[in-house]
Design a protein around this motif. Structure first.
Motif, short mmCIF file in Angstrom:
data_model
loop_
_atom_site.label_atom_id
_atom_site.label_comp_id
_atom_site.label_asym_id
_atom_site.label_seq_id
_atom_site.Cartn_x
_atom_site.Cartn_y
_atom_site.Cartn_z
N ILE A 144 -10.96 -3.87 -0.89
CA ILE A 144 -10.45 -3.88 -0.66
C ILE A 144 -9.72 -2.49 0.28
CG2 ILE A 144 -7.80 -4.21 -0.88
CD1 ILE A 144 -8.07 -6.74 -2.54
N PHE A 145 -9.08 -1.73 -0.73
CA PHE A 145 -9.10 -0.39 -0.56
C PHE A 145 -9.81 1.12 0.10
CE2 PHE A 145 -6.34 -2.11 -4.07
CZ PHE A 145 -5.67 -2.34 -3.40
N ASN A 146 -11.22 0.85 0.00
CA ASN A 146 -11.74 1.45 0.09
C ASN A 146 -13.39 0.07 0.83
OD1 ASN A 146 -11.62 4.28 -0.59
ND2 ASN A 146 -11.71 2.88 -2.88
N SER A 147 -12.61 -0.35 2.16
CA SER A 147 -13.95 -1.54 2.75
C SER A 147 -14.68 -0.27 4.10
CB SER A 147 -12.43 -2.52 3.26
OG SER A 147 -11.78 -1.72 4.53
N GLY A 148 -14.30 0.42 4.30
CA GLY A 148 -15.07 1.60 4.97
C GLY A 148 -16.65 2.10 4.47
N TYR A 153 -19.17 -0.98 -3.48
CA TYR A 153 -18.58 -2.06 -3.78
C TYR A 153 -19.49 -3.11 -3.67
CZ TYR A 153 -17.10 -2.69 0.95
OH TYR A 153 -17.19 -2.82 2.06
N LEU A 154 -20.17 -2.82 -2.80
CA LEU A 154 -21.33 -4.21 -2.16
C LEU A 154 -22.25 -4.21 -3.72
CD1 LEU A 154 -22.24 -3.79 1.24
CD2 LEU A 154 -20.83 -4.93 0.12
N PRO A 155 -23.05 -3.11 -3.97
CA PRO A 155 -24.02 -3.25 -5.41
C PRO A 155 -23.46 -3.50 -6.22
CG PRO A 155 -24.14 -0.90 -4.41
CD PRO A 155 -22.76 -2.16 -3.28
N TYR A 156 -22.21 -3.94 -6.85
CA TYR A 156 -21.44 -4.06 -7.73
C TYR A 156 -21.04 -5.33 -7.74
CZ TYR A 156 -21.50 0.96 -8.28
OH TYR A 156 -21.79 2.42 -8.95
N LEU A 157 -20.47 -5.98 -6.60
CA LEU A 157 -20.14 -7.33 -6.15
C LEU A 157 -21.32 -8.37 -6.29
CD1 LEU A 157 -18.14 -7.25 -2.86
CD2 LEU A 157 -17.11 -7.40 -5.69
N LYS A 158 -22.79 -7.36 -5.76
CA LYS A 158 -23.99 -8.65 -6.01
C LYS A 158 -24.11 -8.59 -7.78
CE LYS A 158 -25.87 -7.40 -1.50
NZ LYS A 158 -26.89 -6.51 -0.86
N ARG A 159 -23.82 -7.33 -8.35
CA ARG A 159 -24.78 -7.41 -10.21
C ARG A 159 -24.07 -8.24 -10.71
NH1 ARG A 159 -24.24 -1.29 -12.02
NH2 ARG A 159 -25.69 -1.37 -10.17
N GLY A 160 -22.74 -8.65 -10.09
CA GLY A 160 -21.88 -9.29 -10.73
C GLY A 160 -21.80 -10.59 -10.11
N SER A 254 -16.40 -7.14 3.00
CA SER A 254 -15.65 -6.12 4.13
C SER A 254 -14.57 -5.91 5.02
CB SER A 254 -16.83 -6.02 4.69
OG SER A 254 -16.86 -6.79 5.89
N ALA A 255 -14.07 -7.35 4.89
CA ALA A 255 -12.96 -8.41 5.33
C ALA A 255 -11.87 -8.40 4.39
CB ALA A 255 -13.57 -9.06 6.45
N LEU A 256 -11.87 -8.35 3.81
CA LEU A 256 -11.42 -8.79 2.08
C LEU A 256 -10.12 -8.25 2.35
CD1 LEU A 256 -10.38 -10.29 -0.15
CD2 LEU A 256 -11.66 -9.13 -1.36
N SER A 257 -9.80 -6.24 2.80
CA SER A 257 -8.68 -6.38 2.48
C SER A 257 -7.96 -6.82 3.26
CB SER A 257 -9.01 -4.35 3.07
OG SER A 257 -9.94 -4.48 4.73
#
Length: 391
Positions: A144-148, A153-160, A254-257
């Motif tokens: 949300i706050f560092n979408s760029g 966040y991407l590796p951690y989303l997949k891990r979760g 990436s569009a969650l913000s």
């Protein structure tokens, strides 16, 4: 993201000879902690979602076992584990029947099993799950706050267990903080999560600048409106003020913000309009206004359309703006407005004529009426910001 009782039982039930004897259909219940109880009076101090262990050592067992099960069920415990032995040798039939009817999981453990080992293992596993959930929550915050910066966040989303293209919706809400009902933040969050149903398995909850944020992902994104309606009903049942906004659906993390910003603005609009829940996707004209990034353009439109009446109200300390809006939203019905204001129709007609003169418009013109109503909606959205000159 949740941790269900069935997961814990599947993982450790065999090791500790933990046998499910009733309430199998309730194994989906979320477990947040474990606790030992021997007195039914203590049950009222539970927060909810605890797995309870009992030995019957306090006496009057198994006669009081049904009373204990009923109390635990009413306090939203997730299940009961009975340590069979000298105090409780078998489970009474009426207890089995109650747990089956209420989908309240009931387990037994042999006396030879050391409960301290079981509870230590369970609490360790619960803490591990909470740590995983915390990591996933931080990943969503970064989305949300560092979408760029996708590496954050991407590796951690997949891990979760969350795919970056799973589909997402953000919701923002404010709930009256009543210490009598929410003794601490952790309890409040657990209680709120339990009220959004099965979508909690694919949702994270966190607080941002005093506002609670729920991010729904995967299949839960499509059920988010129903989940938020459930939260609104929960707040109403407890007599608590509640204002929520649901952002639009986005496909990628990436569009969650974007969904987050929509949710925050929609929540503010819900509070201004004194409505418990608004969905960005159903806002109509408001959706266009909230999507406008040029604040000065919106302010200029209000100034051109309603500026003279705003100035008149400020100078004369009148409330013609409210009267005009009520008049237009009633379909220009003098009778309805007169009834609402408890005055004669002639009084309303006189006031409306004065407003026409101040604005220099013909309110019989449908186009002009539409422009003015739009200006009022723009003003609703402008007042969500403390920077506007129309405060």
């Amino acid at each position: 993201m949740g941790f269900e009782l069935k997961e814990l039982w599947s993982e450790f039930g065999g090791k500790y000879q933990m046998r499910l004897v009733a309430g199998e259909s309730g194994l989906h219940r979320r477990i947040d902690w474990v606790h030992s109880i021997e007195d039914t009076e203590v049950a009222r101090f539970l927060h909810g979602n605890e797995l309870i262990f009992t030995t019957g050592i306090a006496g009057n067992m198994p006669e009081r076992l049904l009373c204990l099960a009923e109390s635990l069920y009413l306090q939203d415990a997730c299940g009961l584990v009975v340590n069979l032995g000298p105090y409780i040798r078998e489970i009474p039939e009426e207890v089995l029947t109650f747990c089956d009817q209420k989908a309240f999981p009931l387990f037994t453990i042999p006396w030879e099993i050391r409960l301290v080992d079981v509870t230590r293992t369970f609490t360790t596993r619960i803490n591990e799950n909470e740590f995983q959930e915390l990591n996933l929550t931080e990943a969503f915050k970064n989305a949300i706050f560092n979408s760029g910066l996708p590496d954050l966040y991407l590796p951690y989303l997949k891990r979760g267990g969350c795919q970056p293209e799973a589909g997402f919706r953000a919701a923002a809400f404010w709930l009256q903080d009543d210490i009598r009902q929410f003794p601490d933040t952790a309890f409040r969050n657990r209680l709120l999560r339990s009220r959004i149903g099965d979508v909690q398995e694919q949702a994270v909850l966190f607080e941002q600048e005093g506002i609670l944020i729920l991010v729904f992902y995967g299949e839960s994104a499509g059920k988010s409106a129903k989940a938020m309606a459930g939260l609104a009903d929960f707040a109403a049942s407890r007599g608590l003020r509640f204002f929520a906004g649901l952002g639009g659906y986005v496909q990628a993390a990436s569009a969650l913000s974007e969904s987050y910003e929509q949710a925050v603005r929609t929540r503010r609009l819900a509070e201004k309009k004194n409505q418990p829940l608004l969905d960005y996707e159903e806002l109509g004209t408001y959706k266009l206004i909230l999507g406008c990034k040029d604040q000065s353009l919106l302010e200029a439109y209000v100034q051109e359309t309603l500026g003279k009446l705003i100035e008149s109200d400020q100078e004369r300390e009148t409330d013609s703006m409210k009267l005009l809006r009520d008049y237009l939203e009633s379909g220009c019905s003098v009778s309805q407005v007169a009834e609402r204001y408890f005055c004669h129709r002639n009084t309303i007609t006189y006031q409306i004529n004065k407003i026409k003169a101040i604005l220099g418009v013909d309110l019989e013109d449908m186009g002009k009426r539409a422009e003015i109503l739009l200006a009022f909606q723009v003003l609703d959205c402008l007042l969500l910001s403390t920077r506007t000159s129309f405060q």
